[in-house]
Motif scaffolding. Structure first.
Motif, PDB file in Angstrom:
ATOM      1  N   TYR A 246       0.811  -1.214   0.000  1.00  9.46           N
ATOM      2  CA  TYR A 246       0.000   0.000   0.000  1.00  9.46           C
ATOM      3  C   TYR A 246       0.846   1.266   0.000  1.00  9.46           C
ATOM      4  O   TYR A 246       0.401   2.305  -0.479  1.00  9.46           O
ATOM      5  CB  TYR A 246      -0.973  -0.009   1.181  1.00  9.46           C
ATOM      6  CG  TYR A 246      -2.085  -1.026   0.987  1.00  9.46           C
ATOM      7  CD1 TYR A 246      -3.001  -0.891  -0.053  1.00  9.46           C
ATOM      8  CD2 TYR A 246      -2.194  -2.138   1.820  1.00  9.46           C
ATOM      9  CE1 TYR A 246      -4.001  -1.823  -0.258  1.00  9.46           C
ATOM     10  CE2 TYR A 246      -3.194  -3.077   1.632  1.00  9.46           C
ATOM     11  CZ  TYR A 246      -4.100  -2.917   0.587  1.00  9.46           C
ATOM     12  OH  TYR A 246      -5.087  -3.850   0.395  1.00  9.46           O
TER      13      TYR A 246
ATOM     14  N   ARG B  86      -4.273   6.594   1.852  1.00  9.57           N
ATOM     15  CA  ARG B  86      -4.640   6.144   3.201  1.00  9.57           C
ATOM     16  C   ARG B  86      -5.034   7.309   4.101  1.00  9.57           C
ATOM     17  O   ARG B  86      -5.601   7.114   5.165  1.00  9.57           O
ATOM     18  CB  ARG B  86      -3.475   5.363   3.820  1.00  9.57           C
ATOM     19  CG  ARG B  86      -3.272   3.985   3.189  1.00  9.57           C
ATOM     20  CD  ARG B  86      -2.010   3.316   3.699  1.00  9.57           C
ATOM     21  NE  ARG B  86      -0.817   3.966   3.190  1.00  9.57           N
ATOM     22  CZ  ARG B  86       0.231   4.281   3.924  1.00  9.57           C
ATOM     23  NH1 ARG B  86       0.233   4.052   5.218  1.00  9.57           N
ATOM     24  NH2 ARG B  86       1.283   4.854   3.381  1.00  9.57           N
ATOM     25  N   THR B  87      -4.699   8.505   3.705  1.00  6.99           N
ATOM     26  CA  THR B  87      -5.090   9.682   4.469  1.00  6.99           C
ATOM     27  C   THR B  87      -5.598  10.756   3.527  1.00  6.99           C
ATOM     28  O   THR B  87      -5.178  10.844   2.372  1.00  6.99           O
ATOM     29  CB  THR B  87      -3.904  10.239   5.286  1.00  6.99           C
ATOM     30  OG1 THR B  87      -4.336  11.388   6.026  1.00  6.99           O
ATOM     31  CG2 THR B  87      -2.756  10.655   4.385  1.00  6.99           C
TER      32      THR B  87
ATOM     33  N   LEU C 284      -9.108   9.240   7.615  1.00  4.39           N
ATOM     34  CA  LEU C 284      -8.244   8.139   7.217  1.00  4.39           C
ATOM     35  C   LEU C 284      -9.065   7.150   6.406  1.00  4.39           C
ATOM     36  O   LEU C 284     -10.264   6.975   6.641  1.00  4.39           O
ATOM     37  CB  LEU C 284      -7.650   7.450   8.442  1.00  4.39           C
ATOM     38  CG  LEU C 284      -6.699   8.288   9.302  1.00  4.39           C
ATOM     39  CD1 LEU C 284      -6.348   7.559  10.584  1.00  4.39           C
ATOM     40  CD2 LEU C 284      -5.431   8.635   8.529  1.00  4.39           C
ATOM     41  N   GLU C 285      -8.425   6.496   5.466  1.00 10.36           N
ATOM     42  CA  GLU C 285      -9.114   5.514   4.626  1.00 10.36           C
ATOM     43  C   GLU C 285      -8.365   4.188   4.712  1.00 10.36           C
ATOM     44  O   GLU C 285      -7.186   4.110   4.354  1.00 10.36           O
ATOM     45  CB  GLU C 285      -9.184   5.997   3.175  1.00 10.36           C
ATOM     46  CG  GLU C 285     -10.049   5.112   2.296  1.00 10.36           C
ATOM     47  CD  GLU C 285     -10.318   5.724   0.935  1.00 10.36           C
ATOM     48  OE1 GLU C 285     -10.938   5.045   0.102  1.00 10.36           O
ATOM     49  OE2 GLU C 285      -9.906   6.882   0.701  1.00 10.36           O
ATOM     50  N   ASN C 286      -9.048   3.185   5.195  1.00  9.18           N
ATOM     51  CA  ASN C 286      -8.421   1.881   5.415  1.00  9.18           C
ATOM     52  C   ASN C 286      -8.505   1.033   4.151  1.00  9.18           C
ATOM     53  O   ASN C 286      -9.604   0.698   3.696  1.00  9.18           O
ATOM     54  CB  ASN C 286      -9.121   1.166   6.577  1.00  9.18           C
ATOM     55  CG  ASN C 286      -8.364  -0.065   7.039  1.00  9.18           C
ATOM     56  OD1 ASN C 286      -7.584  -0.645   6.298  1.00  9.18           O
ATOM     57  ND2 ASN C 286      -8.593  -0.473   8.274  1.00  9.18           N
ATOM     58  N   PRO C 287      -7.359   0.652   3.578  1.00 10.08           N
ATOM     59  CA  PRO C 287      -7.386  -0.138   2.344  1.00 10.08           C
ATOM     60  C   PRO C 287      -7.474  -1.649   2.578  1.00 10.08           C
ATOM     61  O   PRO C 287      -7.570  -2.419   1.620  1.00 10.08           O
ATOM     62  CB  PRO C 287      -6.052   0.215   1.699  1.00 10.08           C
ATOM     63  CG  PRO C 287      -5.137   0.393   2.876  1.00 10.08           C
ATOM     64  CD  PRO C 287      -5.980   0.993   3.971  1.00 10.08           C
TER      65      PRO C 287
ATOM     66  N   PHE D 144       2.415   8.195   5.190  1.00  4.80           N
ATOM     67  CA  PHE D 144       1.153   7.871   4.514  1.00  4.80           C
ATOM     68  C   PHE D 144       1.287   7.844   3.004  1.00  4.80           C
ATOM     69  O   PHE D 144       0.337   7.493   2.308  1.00  4.80           O
ATOM     70  CB  PHE D 144       0.080   8.917   4.876  1.00  4.80           C
ATOM     71  CG  PHE D 144      -0.198   9.051   6.344  1.00  4.80           C
ATOM     72  CD1 PHE D 144      -1.130   8.235   6.961  1.00  4.80           C
ATOM     73  CD2 PHE D 144       0.474   9.990   7.107  1.00  4.80           C
ATOM     74  CE1 PHE D 144      -1.394   8.366   8.316  1.00  4.80           C
ATOM     75  CE2 PHE D 144       0.212  10.131   8.462  1.00  4.80           C
ATOM     76  CZ  PHE D 144      -0.734   9.304   9.068  1.00  4.80           C
TER      77      PHE D 144
ATOM     78  N   TYR E 280      -1.501   2.792   8.976  1.00  3.60           N
ATOM     79  CA  TYR E 280      -1.252   4.215   8.737  1.00  3.60           C
ATOM     80  C   TYR E 280       0.133   4.641   9.216  1.00  3.60           C
ATOM     81  O   TYR E 280       0.916   5.219   8.479  1.00  3.60           O
ATOM     82  CB  TYR E 280      -2.330   5.052   9.439  1.00  3.60           C
ATOM     83  CG  TYR E 280      -3.733   4.634   9.104  1.00  3.60           C
ATOM     84  CD1 TYR E 280      -4.246   4.828   7.827  1.00  3.60           C
ATOM     85  CD2 TYR E 280      -4.553   4.021  10.058  1.00  3.60           C
ATOM     86  CE1 TYR E 280      -5.533   4.427   7.502  1.00  3.60           C
ATOM     87  CE2 TYR E 280      -5.840   3.622   9.744  1.00  3.60           C
ATOM     88  CZ  TYR E 280      -6.329   3.821   8.471  1.00  3.60           C
ATOM     89  OH  TYR E 280      -7.598   3.427   8.154  1.00  3.60           O
TER      90      TYR E 280
END
Length: 562
Positions: A198, A205-206, A277-280, A457, A500
Motif C-alpha cells: 500500500y 490512506r489519508t 483516514l481511509e483503510n485499504p 502515509f 497508517y
C-alpha cells in the motif's frame, strides 16, 4: 543501345576470381547464420545496461522514474538496495501461516555466569507460524534491546535477517550490574508485505481538509470545506476528471490538489487540516493487523545477565562534528542519561545552554517532534521568552528570544502533506527547502530539520522527491555560508503500529534520508530512532521529558562541541 550487362556502375568493383568470390560469399553466409542461431533467431540489438526497477502504481501502467524524483538512476538503484526488505516467497491464505508472536522465541547463545562491561552477547530469534512450524523465509520486523528498569538503563540491538526464519542480534553490555534481553515482534513478514504494497500504491490512506473562504452577496462571507491531497505521478489524481484545483509550488514543483469548491474559485484556499483516514485493508489483511499479533513481546531467555566492571574504557572522547558515522548501538541509557558512541556528548545545565546558544539563531523545522525541542529550550534556557506571533501554540510558527545573550529560536512546521488536527492558515505551511533558501546562514545560524512522521502515509518515491529538493537547498546554503551548522533529526519511533503509522515506515524513511545526505559535507545526522526505540518507557512518537532532554543535549553537543 546499352545492354544490362554493359551498364556502367559507380559502385567499386571487387576484382576476385570466380572461385574465390564464391568462397567469400559462403563464409559470410555461414557467419551470419551462426550469429542468428546463437541469438535465438532474433535480430541482434545493441546492449543496453540494466536500469533500476520502476515502481508500480496500483496496477497502473504509469511508473515513477528517477528523473521524476529529481535524482540519478544510479542513486535510485542505491536507494532501492538500501531499503530492500525480504518478503514472503508466497502469498498466504490462512492466518495460521503467518508469524506467531506466541510460538516465536529467542535464546542467548553460549550464556555465561558473568560478563564484563564492553563484551557482547549473541541472541538467536526463531520465527514460527501459528502451527509451530519454522518459517522458511525472512522479512519479520523484530525489535530487540537490553534493559534494566531499576538502573534506568537500555541499549538498542540491530536485528539481522538470515532469510530462513531465523534472526540474530548482537547486544553490547555497556553498564555494570544486571540486564535482561527483550525482543518483540512488531510486524510479521506478511504484514510488512502489506505495508509495502500500500505504500508503493497510489491508494490514499489519508485525506486532508481544505478550507476555502471568500466574499459572498451582500457583504457576507462564504466558506466551503473540501478534501485535498498530493498529486504525484501521471495517475496521481485521487479524484478523476476535471475535479480539482491544483496549487503548485513554484520552487519545489509539488502539486497540492483540492476538490473544486462549488461556489468559490481555486485561489480562495486559506486554511488546512488533517482529514479522514481511509483503510485499504481487506478482511483477511485486517486479521493480520489485530492487536494480539502486533508489537507483542516474544518468549525467550529470561536469564539475568551479570555484568562485571572492566578496566577497558567504553565510549568515545571524539569531538562532535559533521561527517560522523552512526554505529549500532549509537549509545545507551544509564540512570536516564544517554551516553553516545558517536561522539563526546555531555549534559548541559540551563546556564550552559544559554552560553552555548549565545549569539545564535536556531531554526527548528519539521513537525511536532522538533516543536518538543523548542518547548524544552523555552523551558530550560534562563530568561528566554516566547513572542506572541498570534499563532496556535501547537501549529506555530513559534519564536522565542533571550536578549541578554542575543538568542533567537524559531520553530515552523513543514508544508503539506501535514496531518495536524488543528486548522492552520495554509500560508504558514512552508516547504522546508523554500525556507532554507531564505536563510543567509553563517557561523551564528543553526538549521535543524526533521521530515518523516507525516510522510509515512505517502509513496516513498514522493518522499525521495521532497528530500531531493531539501538536499539541493542545503547544498546551496552550505555553499554560500559553509560555517552554518546544519543538523538532520531522524524520525522517532512511531508509537502506533498500524496500516497508517508504523515503525517500519519510519525506519525506511530514516534510511532514505541518511543515504541521500551521506555524501554531503557539513551535515550532521542525529539518530534519535535508537534513542526512542530502546528506552525502557513505552514507545511514544512524542517521548517524555527524559528522552527529549537527552536529545537536546546531543543537539547542543554538536553546536558547542567539547
Amino acid at each position: 543501345m546499352v545492354t544490362p550487362s554493359e551498364k556502367k556502375s559507380n559502385a567499386p568493383v571487387c576484382r576476385l576470381r570466380p572461385c574465390a568470390l564464391l568462397q567469400a560469399c559462403l563464409i559470410w553466409t555461414f557467419f551470419c547464420l551462426a550469429l542468428w542461431v546463437l541469438n535465438g533467431g532474433i535480430h541482434i540489438k545493441q546492449f543496453q545496461p540494466p536500469r533500476p526497477k520502476p515502481v508500480p502504481r496500483n496496477n497502473s501502467s504509469s511508473i515513477i522514474s528517477a528523473f521524476d524524483m529529481g535524482i540519478s538512476d544510479e542513486e535510485w538503484e542505491r536507494l532501492q538496495k538500501a531499503i530492500d526488505w525480504p518478503i514472503p516467497d508466497q502469498e498466504i491464505t490462512y492466518l495460521n501461516q503467518s508469524t506467531s508472536p506466541v510460538h516465536s522465541t529467542f535464546s542467548i547463545v553460549g550464556f555465561k555466569e558473568s560478563y564484563k562491561v564492553g563484551e557482547k552477547i549473541s541472541v538467536i530469534i526463531t520465527a514460527r507460524d501459528h502451527n509451530k512450524n519454522l518459517k522458511r523465509y525472512g522479512g519479520d520486523f523484530f525489535k530487540a534491546k537490553l534493559f534494566n528498569t531499576e538502573l534506568k538503563a537500555s541499549v538498542y540491538g540491530e536485528v539481522v535477517d538470515h532469510h530462513n526464519g531465523t534472526y540474530s542480534v548482537e547486544l553490547l553490555l555497556p553498564w555494570e550490574g544486571q540486564a535482561q534481553v527483550f525482543v518483540r515482534l512488531e510486524h510479521s513478514s506478511e504484514v510488512v508485505q502489506i505495508l509495502k504494497k500500500y505504500r508503493d500504491s497510489s491508494f490514499p490512506r489519508t485525506h486532508f481538509n481544505g478550507y476555502f473562504e471568500g466574499p459572498g452577496p451582500n457583504k457576507t462571507r462564504i466558506s466551503e470545506v473540501v478534501e485535498c491531497n498530493i498529486k504525484w505521478g501521471a495517475d496521481g489524481n485521487w479524484r478523476k476528471g476535471d475535479c480539482c484545483c491544483e496549487h503548485k509550488d513554484i520552487k519545489t514543483g509539488t502539486v497540492w490538489q483540492c476538490e473544486r469548491p462549488k461556489k468559490l474559485s481555486c485561489d480562495k484556499l486559506v486554511r488546512h487540516s488533517g482529514g479522514r483516514l481511509e483503510n485499504p485493508l481487506n478482511p483477511f489483511e485486517q486479521q493480520l493487523f489485530t492487536q494480539k499479533l502486533t508489537n507483542v513481546a516474544i518468549n525467550g531467555d529470561k536469564k539475568i545477565i551479570n555484568i562485571l566492571p572492566s578496566t577497558a574504557p567504553i565510549g568515545t572522547m571524539e569531538k562532535c562534528r559533521s561527517g560522523m558515522t552512526t554505529p549500532v548501538p549509537a549509545g545507551f541509557y544509564l540512570k536516564d542519561v544517554w551516553k553516545s558512541f558517536v561522539c563526546n556528548t555531555r549534559q548541559f545545565s540551563p546556564a550552559q545552554m544559554a552560553n552555548c546558544l549565545k549569539n545564535k539563531i536556531v531554526y527548528l523545522k519539521g513537525d511536532s517532534t522538533t516543536r518538543q525541542w523548542f518547548e524544552f529550550l523555552e523551558m530550560k534556557v534562563p530568561g528566554i521568552k516566547r513572542m506572541d506571533l498570534h499563532t496556535h501554540p501547537g501549529g506555530g510558527p513559534l519564536m522565542a528570544v533571550e536578549l541578554k545573550n542575543n538568542i533567537i529560536v524559531h520553530w515552523r512546521v513543514h508544508g503539506v502533506p501535514l496531518r495536524f488536527g488543528k486548522i492552520m492558515p495554509i500560508i504558514d505551511l512552508h516547504y522546508i527547502s523554500n525556507d532554507i533558501d531564505e536563510i543567509a546562514g553563517g557561523a551564528h545560524a543553526v538549521v535543524v530539520f526533521t521530515y518523516c512522521a507525516h510522510l509515512v502515509f505517502h509513496p516513498i518515491t514522493f518522499y525521495i522527491y521532497e528530500v531531493a529538493k531539501i538536499r539541493q537547498s542545503v547544498v546551496a546554503l552550505l555553499s554560500r555560508a559553509p560555517e552554518t551548522t546544519v543538523i538532520i533529526k531522524s524520525g522517532n519511533t512511531a508509537g502506533l503500529k498500524n496500516i497508517y503509522q508504523s515503525d517500519w515506515h519510519m525506519l525506511q524513511l530514516n534510511t532514505v534520508m541518511r543515504e541521500m545526505f551521506r555524501d554531503i559535507d557539513g551535515v550532521i545526522f542525529i539518530d534519535v530512532w535508537q534513542m526512542t526505540s530502546c528506552h525502557y518507557l513505552r514507545e511514544n512518537i512524542h517521548p517524555g521529558p527524559v528522552v527529549i532532554g537527552n536529545e537536546v543535549d546531543v543537539l547542543l553537543s554538536y553546536i558547542c562541541p567539547a
